[in-house]
Design a protein around this motif. Structure first.
Motif, PDB file in Angstrom:
ATOM      1  N   ASN A 138       0.833  -1.207   0.000  1.00 20.53           N
ATOM      2  CA  ASN A 138       0.000   0.000   0.000  1.00 20.53           C
ATOM      3  C   ASN A 138       0.865   1.255   0.000  1.00 20.53           C
ATOM      4  O   ASN A 138       0.590   2.214  -0.732  1.00 20.53           O
ATOM      5  CB  ASN A 138      -0.921  -0.011   1.217  1.00 20.53           C
ATOM      6  N   ASP A 139       1.934   1.257   0.805  1.00 22.15           N
ATOM      7  CA  ASP A 139       2.843   2.404   0.862  1.00 22.15           C
ATOM      8  C   ASP A 139       3.534   2.627  -0.480  1.00 22.15           C
ATOM      9  O   ASP A 139       3.658   3.753  -0.957  1.00 22.15           O
ATOM     10  CB  ASP A 139       3.913   2.192   1.940  1.00 22.15           C
ATOM     11  N   TYR A 156      -8.894   2.872  -4.381  1.00 16.72           N
ATOM     12  CA  TYR A 156      -8.249   2.024  -3.376  1.00 16.72           C
ATOM     13  C   TYR A 156      -6.822   2.457  -3.042  1.00 16.72           C
ATOM     14  O   TYR A 156      -6.186   1.861  -2.157  1.00 16.72           O
ATOM     15  CB  TYR A 156      -8.237   0.563  -3.832  1.00 16.72           C
ATOM     16  N   VAL A 157      -6.313   3.445  -3.730  1.00 19.48           N
ATOM     17  CA  VAL A 157      -4.967   3.925  -3.414  1.00 19.48           C
ATOM     18  C   VAL A 157      -4.946   4.480  -1.999  1.00 19.48           C
ATOM     19  O   VAL A 157      -5.807   5.274  -1.615  1.00 19.48           O
ATOM     20  CB  VAL A 157      -4.513   4.992  -4.435  1.00 19.48           C
ATOM     21  N   ASN A 158      -3.992   4.024  -1.231  1.00 22.20           N
ATOM     22  CA  ASN A 158      -3.798   4.390   0.179  1.00 22.20           C
ATOM     23  C   ASN A 158      -4.841   3.772   1.105  1.00 22.20           C
ATOM     24  O   ASN A 158      -4.947   4.160   2.274  1.00 22.20           O
ATOM     25  CB  ASN A 158      -3.765   5.905   0.386  1.00 22.20           C
ATOM     26  N   ARG A 159      -5.610   2.814   0.607  1.00 18.64           N
ATOM     27  CA  ARG A 159      -6.525   2.077   1.484  1.00 18.64           C
ATOM     28  C   ARG A 159      -6.709   0.646   0.964  1.00 18.64           C
ATOM     29  O   ARG A 159      -7.817   0.122   0.902  1.00 18.64           O
ATOM     30  CB  ARG A 159      -7.864   2.801   1.623  1.00 18.64           C
ATOM     31  N   ARG A 219      -8.765   3.578  -8.869  1.00 16.11           N
ATOM     32  CA  ARG A 219      -8.016   4.624  -8.175  1.00 16.11           C
ATOM     33  C   ARG A 219      -8.467   4.822  -6.725  1.00 16.11           C
ATOM     34  O   ARG A 219      -7.666   5.221  -5.859  1.00 16.11           O
ATOM     35  CB  ARG A 219      -8.160   5.942  -8.964  1.00 16.11           C
ATOM     36  N   ILE A 261       1.934   6.299  -7.284  1.00 19.19           N
ATOM     37  CA  ILE A 261       0.791   6.961  -7.924  1.00 19.19           C
ATOM     38  C   ILE A 261       0.804   8.464  -7.638  1.00 19.19           C
ATOM     39  O   ILE A 261       0.504   9.282  -8.521  1.00 19.19           O
ATOM     40  CB  ILE A 261      -0.540   6.329  -7.477  1.00 19.19           C
ATOM     41  N   SER A 262       1.156   8.832  -6.421  1.00 18.91           N
ATOM     42  CA  SER A 262       1.266  10.254  -6.075  1.00 18.91           C
ATOM     43  C   SER A 262       2.310  10.937  -6.952  1.00 18.91           C
ATOM     44  O   SER A 262       2.077  12.034  -7.489  1.00 18.91           O
ATOM     45  CB  SER A 262       1.626  10.401  -4.599  1.00 18.91           C
ATOM     46  N   THR A 268       0.950   3.891  -3.135  1.00 18.12           N
ATOM     47  CA  THR A 268       0.562   5.272  -2.856  1.00 18.12           C
ATOM     48  C   THR A 268       1.663   6.242  -3.261  1.00 18.12           C
ATOM     49  O   THR A 268       1.406   7.283  -3.883  1.00 18.12           O
ATOM     50  CB  THR A 268       0.236   5.452  -1.359  1.00 18.12           C
ATOM     51  N   HIS A 269       2.898   5.873  -2.947  1.00 20.54           N
ATOM     52  CA  HIS A 269       4.039   6.722  -3.289  1.00 20.54           C
ATOM     53  C   HIS A 269       4.181   6.874  -4.793  1.00 20.54           C
ATOM     54  O   HIS A 269       4.347   7.989  -5.315  1.00 20.54           O
ATOM     55  CB  HIS A 269       5.317   6.116  -2.686  1.00 20.54           C
TER      56      HIS A 269
END
Length: 227
Positions: free
Chosen positions: A81-82, A186-189, A184, A88-89, A85-86
């Motif tokens: 997940n980390d 679900y990113v960061n969750r 999208r 995609i951000s 998230t990194h």
């Protein structure tokens, strides 16, 4: 935009250097990169790694490696997940475009091929799914598994109703780690992935091999040789 992310840390305690270890005629990670590219599903195929060597090999086989992971995403405690998230951000800031779907493809699943990936995406469309996760049938009935008492006692190990022939038991499935597709939201969750709107993509056991040990690697070599 559809993005494939192949997470590949340099450290591997049980099988050192496994992501670039030769399986057949190419490094392990190359099998996943080539499958992702051949599927023609993705706008970009990224490898997220902390290793210069993995990055170099990945670029040779056509993947994009825009940076090496920061230290906090390279530890044993860093989660997928980390990492997602990194990346995609970074991507949405760098490209000024929003991602619609993300697909995680573990490099340790070399026998998952382009057809599996396209089939999984087709299933996502057909079922109007928010996410698709690959599974395979459990090799042994879970009804025949349990914990043992400290003295090794098997009292209550199998419930009386489960004392049946294997063929009489309903199939049970397990995650095989080969394909995770999600939108999208679900990113960061990603801890919420297994909920309403997520469906299984069923794969056969042979294609589901997940390399973690030398024995796993040897089995993958055998399957590849005699496919």
């Amino acid at each position: 935009m559809k993005i494939a992310i192949i997470p590949a840390r340099g450290g591997s305690k049980r099988l050192p250097g496994k992501n670039i270890k030769l399986l057949g005629d190419k490094p392990l990670i190359a099998w996943t990169i080539e499958a992702a590219i051949k599927s023609n599903v993705f706008d970009h195929v990224f490898v997220s790694t902390d290793s210069e060597e993995i990055a170099s090999v990945s670029k040779d086989y056509g993947a994009k490696v825009p940076f090496l992971r920061p230290a906090e995403l390279s530890s044993d405690t860093a989660t997928t997940n980390d990492v997602v998230t990194h990346l995609i951000s970074w991507f949405e800031k760098e490209y000024s475009q929003e991602v619609s779907n993300i697909c995680i493809l573990q490099p340790t699943s070399p026998l998952r091929n382009a057809e599996h990936i396209t089939d999984a995406f087709d299933e996502m469309k057909t079922k109007y799914a928010k996410a698709i996760v690959s599974v395979c049938e459990l090799e042994y009935p879970i009804q025949f598994c349990n914990q043992l008492g400290v003295d090794g006692s098997m009292a209550g190990f199998i419930e009386p109703n489960d004392v049946k022939r294997t063929q009489d038991l309903d199939p049970i499935y397990r995650l095989n780690g080969a394909i995770y597709i999600f939108d999208r939201s679900y990113v960061n969750r990603m801890n919420e992935l297994y909920s309403i709107g997520t469906f299984a993509y069923i794969m056969d056991s042979k294609s589901s091999i997940d390399i973690d040990t030398k024995d796993d690697f040897n089995l993958a070599e055998y399957y590849n040789l005699y496919k």
